[in-house]
Design a protein around this motif. Structure first.
Motif, mmCIF file in Angstrom:
data_model
loop_
_atom_site.group_PDB
_atom_site.id
_atom_site.type_symbol
_atom_site.label_atom_id
_atom_site.label_comp_id
_atom_site.label_asym_id
_atom_site.label_seq_id
_atom_site.Cartn_x
_atom_site.Cartn_y
_atom_site.Cartn_z
ATOM 1 N N ALA A 150 26.042 -17.410 -64.442
ATOM 2 C CA ALA A 150 25.356 -16.331 -65.156
ATOM 3 C C ALA A 150 26.280 -15.151 -65.441
ATOM 4 O O ALA A 150 27.112 -14.782 -64.605
ATOM 5 C CB ALA A 150 24.146 -15.864 -64.351
ATOM 6 N N LYS A 157 22.675 -11.659 -64.346
ATOM 7 C CA LYS A 157 22.207 -12.419 -63.185
ATOM 8 C C LYS A 157 20.693 -12.426 -62.982
ATOM 9 O O LYS A 157 20.021 -11.405 -63.164
ATOM 10 C CB LYS A 157 22.815 -11.838 -61.898
ATOM 11 C CG LYS A 157 24.329 -11.753 -61.869
ATOM 12 C CD LYS A 157 24.990 -13.111 -61.823
ATOM 13 C CE LYS A 157 26.500 -12.956 -61.578
ATOM 14 N NZ LYS A 157 27.198 -14.238 -61.837
ATOM 15 N N TYR A 158 20.223 -13.582 -62.561
ATOM 16 C CA TYR A 158 18.875 -13.738 -62.009
ATOM 17 C C TYR A 158 18.959 -13.286 -60.565
ATOM 18 O O TYR A 158 19.732 -13.833 -59.780
ATOM 19 C CB TYR A 158 18.481 -15.210 -62.126
ATOM 20 C CG TYR A 158 17.489 -15.744 -61.121
ATOM 21 C CD1 TYR A 158 16.281 -15.090 -60.854
ATOM 22 C CD2 TYR A 158 17.744 -16.954 -60.467
ATOM 23 C CE1 TYR A 158 15.375 -15.621 -59.931
ATOM 24 C CE2 TYR A 158 16.841 -17.493 -59.556
ATOM 25 C CZ TYR A 158 15.673 -16.818 -59.287
ATOM 26 O OH TYR A 158 14.784 -17.351 -58.391
ATOM 27 N N TRP A 159 18.192 -12.283 -60.191
ATOM 28 C CA TRP A 159 18.158 -11.861 -58.779
ATOM 29 C C TRP A 159 16.812 -11.198 -58.535
ATOM 30 O O TRP A 159 16.583 -10.075 -58.965
ATOM 31 C CB TRP A 159 19.322 -10.911 -58.444
ATOM 32 C CG TRP A 159 19.517 -10.779 -56.951
ATOM 33 C CD1 TRP A 159 19.211 -9.700 -56.170
ATOM 34 C CD2 TRP A 159 20.027 -11.779 -56.071
ATOM 35 N NE1 TRP A 159 19.498 -9.981 -54.859
ATOM 36 C CE2 TRP A 159 20.006 -11.252 -54.762
ATOM 37 C CE3 TRP A 159 20.492 -13.096 -56.255
ATOM 38 C CZ2 TRP A 159 20.432 -11.981 -53.646
ATOM 39 C CZ3 TRP A 159 20.920 -13.809 -55.147
ATOM 40 C CH2 TRP A 159 20.890 -13.243 -53.856
ATOM 41 N N LYS A 186 12.522 -12.558 -57.257
ATOM 42 C CA LYS A 186 11.387 -13.402 -57.668
ATOM 43 C C LYS A 186 10.127 -12.555 -57.698
ATOM 44 O O LYS A 186 9.884 -11.784 -56.774
ATOM 45 C CB LYS A 186 11.188 -14.550 -56.668
ATOM 46 C CG LYS A 186 12.367 -15.501 -56.555
ATOM 47 C CD LYS A 186 12.095 -16.554 -55.469
ATOM 48 C CE LYS A 186 13.371 -17.144 -54.908
ATOM 49 N NZ LYS A 186 13.784 -18.406 -55.493
ATOM 50 N N SER A 206 23.290 -25.996 -56.773
ATOM 51 C CA SER A 206 21.864 -26.296 -56.883
ATOM 52 C C SER A 206 21.405 -26.292 -58.342
ATOM 53 O O SER A 206 20.458 -26.985 -58.700
ATOM 54 C CB SER A 206 21.031 -25.308 -56.066
ATOM 55 O OG SER A 206 21.063 -24.020 -56.654
ATOM 56 N N SER A 211 15.110 -24.904 -58.482
ATOM 57 C CA SER A 211 16.014 -23.777 -58.254
ATOM 58 C C SER A 211 16.000 -22.980 -59.551
ATOM 59 O O SER A 211 16.159 -23.563 -60.634
ATOM 60 C CB SER A 211 17.411 -24.312 -57.949
ATOM 61 O OG SER A 211 18.350 -23.255 -57.978
ATOM 62 N N GLY A 212 15.790 -21.677 -59.447
ATOM 63 C CA GLY A 212 15.640 -20.870 -60.659
ATOM 64 C C GLY A 212 16.750 -21.104 -61.657
ATOM 65 O O GLY A 212 16.512 -21.451 -62.826
ATOM 66 N N SER A 213 17.998 -20.965 -61.193
ATOM 67 C CA SER A 213 19.136 -21.065 -62.106
ATOM 68 C C SER A 213 19.276 -22.462 -62.714
ATOM 69 O O SER A 213 19.966 -22.628 -63.723
ATOM 70 C CB SER A 213 20.421 -20.677 -61.374
ATOM 71 O OG SER A 213 20.596 -21.503 -60.238
ATOM 72 N N ARG A 271 18.626 -23.223 -66.491
ATOM 73 C CA ARG A 271 19.631 -22.950 -67.528
ATOM 74 C C ARG A 271 20.616 -24.104 -67.691
ATOM 75 O O ARG A 271 21.349 -24.149 -68.673
ATOM 76 C CB ARG A 271 20.372 -21.648 -67.207
ATOM 77 C CG ARG A 271 19.449 -20.407 -67.166
ATOM 78 C CD ARG A 271 20.267 -19.132 -66.937
ATOM 79 N NE ARG A 271 21.174 -19.302 -65.838
ATOM 80 C CZ ARG A 271 21.206 -18.568 -64.719
ATOM 81 N NH1 ARG A 271 20.367 -17.547 -64.566
ATOM 82 N NH2 ARG A 271 22.066 -18.818 -63.774
ATOM 83 N N MET A 285 17.275 -12.503 -52.199
ATOM 84 C CA MET A 285 16.404 -11.939 -53.249
ATOM 85 C C MET A 285 15.182 -11.273 -52.633
ATOM 86 O O MET A 285 14.788 -10.169 -53.021
ATOM 87 C CB MET A 285 15.925 -13.046 -54.204
ATOM 88 C CG MET A 285 16.976 -13.553 -55.155
ATOM 89 S SD MET A 285 16.260 -14.761 -56.305
ATOM 90 C CE MET A 285 17.726 -15.678 -56.744
ATOM 91 N N PHE A 324 24.378 -6.208 -59.751
ATOM 92 C CA PHE A 324 23.706 -7.145 -58.835
ATOM 93 C C PHE A 324 24.210 -6.947 -57.400
ATOM 94 O O PHE A 324 23.415 -6.816 -56.458
ATOM 95 C CB PHE A 324 23.904 -8.569 -59.364
ATOM 96 C CG PHE A 324 23.942 -9.670 -58.336
ATOM 97 C CD1 PHE A 324 22.992 -9.765 -57.321
ATOM 98 C CD2 PHE A 324 24.930 -10.654 -58.392
ATOM 99 C CE1 PHE A 324 23.039 -10.788 -56.381
ATOM 100 C CE2 PHE A 324 24.981 -11.672 -57.453
ATOM 101 C CZ PHE A 324 24.041 -11.729 -56.445
ATOM 102 N N ASP A 354 28.598 -14.704 -57.857
ATOM 103 C CA ASP A 354 27.222 -15.052 -57.494
ATOM 104 C C ASP A 354 26.987 -14.685 -56.024
ATOM 105 O O ASP A 354 27.644 -13.808 -55.510
ATOM 106 C CB ASP A 354 26.966 -16.536 -57.769
ATOM 107 C CG ASP A 354 26.707 -16.788 -59.262
ATOM 108 O OD1 ASP A 354 26.394 -15.827 -59.983
ATOM 109 O OD2 ASP A 354 26.809 -17.948 -59.680
ATOM 110 N N ALA A 355 26.075 -15.382 -55.384
ATOM 111 C CA ALA A 355 25.740 -15.050 -53.989
ATOM 112 C C ALA A 355 26.772 -15.634 -53.031
ATOM 113 O O ALA A 355 26.458 -16.402 -52.119
ATOM 114 C CB ALA A 355 24.341 -15.563 -53.665
HETATM 115 O O1 PMV Z 1 19.046 -20.568 -58.471
HETATM 116 P P1 PMV Z 1 19.154 -19.784 -57.213
HETATM 117 O O2 PMV Z 1 17.828 -19.584 -56.568
HETATM 118 O O3 PMV Z 1 20.185 -20.366 -56.271
HETATM 119 O O4 PMV Z 1 19.693 -18.297 -57.564
HETATM 120 C C1 PMV Z 1 20.917 -18.064 -58.206
HETATM 121 C C2 PMV Z 1 21.249 -16.618 -58.200
HETATM 122 C C3 PMV Z 1 22.609 -16.241 -58.775
HETATM 123 O O5 PMV Z 1 23.474 -17.351 -58.808
HETATM 124 C C4 PMV Z 1 23.240 -15.183 -57.880
HETATM 125 C C5 PMV Z 1 22.485 -15.625 -60.161
HETATM 126 C C6 PMV Z 1 22.199 -16.573 -61.304
HETATM 127 O O6 PMV Z 1 21.579 -16.113 -62.273
HETATM 128 O O7 PMV Z 1 22.621 -17.739 -61.273
#
Ligand code: PMV
Length: 353
Positions: free
Chosen positions: A17, A20-22, A24, A126, A158-160, A163, A217, A265, A307-308
């Motif tokens: 990303a 970023k998605y961060w 929920k 993931s 997994s959210g990401s 994409r 998150m 982020f 990322d994380a």
């Molecule tokens: O998909 P998850 O729940 O592992 O979250 C991913 C979060 C980040 O990688 C930090 C940001 C993103 O948008 O991918």
């Protein structure tokens, strides 16, 4: 009786990303607090290959199973179960409408998944994993689902991952519906729209990340005041600027927004109580190296994002490869542990340890 083994294989790429998605807003459905935007990496570099199979010959007592990089992996988690449930329900609907179709929806599923990169490297495995998982089963079930529809299902894993159903530049629109029916991904631009784009991945530590994205998150949403500002104004502005920069192939804006969004982020992570630190000293050295590269060039030719975890992804354009990749190694030569001998080609996965 039908003793056939039904099988389908697919691959899905990793995405990184730039917005970023961060956070929920619904942890059960994986609904985000903000939209996000990513670049899908080349499949020859980083991808998951997954084969899904089902058969009446597989003992029902064994249930569904997943072999990940050769080792049995737990499928009982709520997110994995949600994906199974969504896919089976769609297959069952097809079978209900056409009695001639084989009854696959009730058979145990076996999944075999391989990453072509070290899972332990702490990269976003993931995303590729759940995207490949969902599409392999959707293909096995012959579901007439578009990538966006599959992204709705992968999002629940997994959210990401939502994409990684698309190549190129991909937006995950947060949506407004409570049931998540409009929280899915779409393609902003094909990879061929900007063929000069490159990503350099610097593995600052192969150790598994300390705080999972889910709990990170949760803690950020619950305790950071800065986070409220991020989702209310920072991310909407970054999304708009990023989409425009991609449409216009404007690397200076693309790079600046990428770096600012990563900083924002990680600032919200530092603002949680207790604070969460994903970057380490090597990560910060990588940021300084990018700043030195950009200062020497007199413009933004390289952009970092994290990322994380502590690993850096550096975006740059092919024409600036020498300045970026070359200088990177020069600048980081003094940092203990940087493996300087590994530079060959442009899209590098560089191991530090
Ligand atoms: O998909 P998850 O729940 O592992 O979250 C991913 C979060 C980040 O990688 C930090 C940001 C993103 O948008 O991918």
């Amino acid at each position: 009786a039908d003793t056939k083994v039904y099988r389908a294989s697919t691959t899905a790429p990793v995405n990184i990303a730039v917005v970023k998605y961060w956070g929920k807003r619904d942890a059960k459905l994986n609904l985000p607090t903000n939209s996000s935007l990513s670049v899908t990496l080349s499949q020859s570099d980083l991808r998951t290959l997954t084969t899904a199979s089902c058969s009446a010959l597989f003992p029902a007592s064994e249930g569904d199973s997943l072999l990940l990089n050769g080792a049995p992996s737990d499928v009982s988690g709520a997110r994995t179960q949600a994906c199974f449930r969504e896919l089976r329900a769609r297959r069952a609907a097809l079978e209900g409408a056409d009695p001639a179709l084989p009854k696959l929806s009730t058979l145990p599923l076996r999944l075999v998944s391989e990453n072509n990169f070290p899972t332990a490297a702490g990269l976003a495995s993931s995303a590729a994993g759940f995207a490949a998982f969902v599409r392999a089963i959707a293909d096995l079930y012959e579901l007439p689902a578009s990538p966006s529809e599959l992204s709705l299902i992968a999002r629940q894993g997994s959210g990401s991952a939502c994409r990684s159903l698309f190549g190129g530049y991909v937006a995950w629109r947060m949506g407004a519906r409570e049931d998540g029916g409009d929280s899915m991904a779409d393609q902003v631009a094909e990879a061929s729209h900007w063929p000069e784009m490159r990503a350099l991945i610097l593995v600052a530590s192969a150790a598994k990340k300390g705080v999972s994205s889910t709990s990170g998150m949760q803690q950020t949403v619950a305790t950071s005041g800065l986070f409220k500002e991020r989702i209310a104004t920072v991310v909407p502005a970054n999304m708009a600027a990023m989409e425009k920069a991609i449409a216009e192939r404007d690397f200076e804006v693309f790079g600046e927004v990428t770096m600012r969004d990563s900083n924002s982020f990680h600032a919200t992570c530092a603002d949680t109580y207790p604070p969460i630190f994903y970057m380490n000293d090597v990560s910060r050295a990588a940021i300084r190296a990018v700043e030195a590269i950009n200062a020497a060039a007199g413009r933004t030719v390289a952009a970092y994002t994290f990322d994380a975890g502590p690993n850096a992804v550096i975006y740059y354009l092919e024409k600036d490869a020498e300045a970026v990749v070359g200088t990177f190694y020069h600048a980081l030569g003094g940092v203990g542990g940087w493996k300087t001998g590994a530079v060959e080609g442009l899209k590098q996965l560089v191991a530090l340890e």
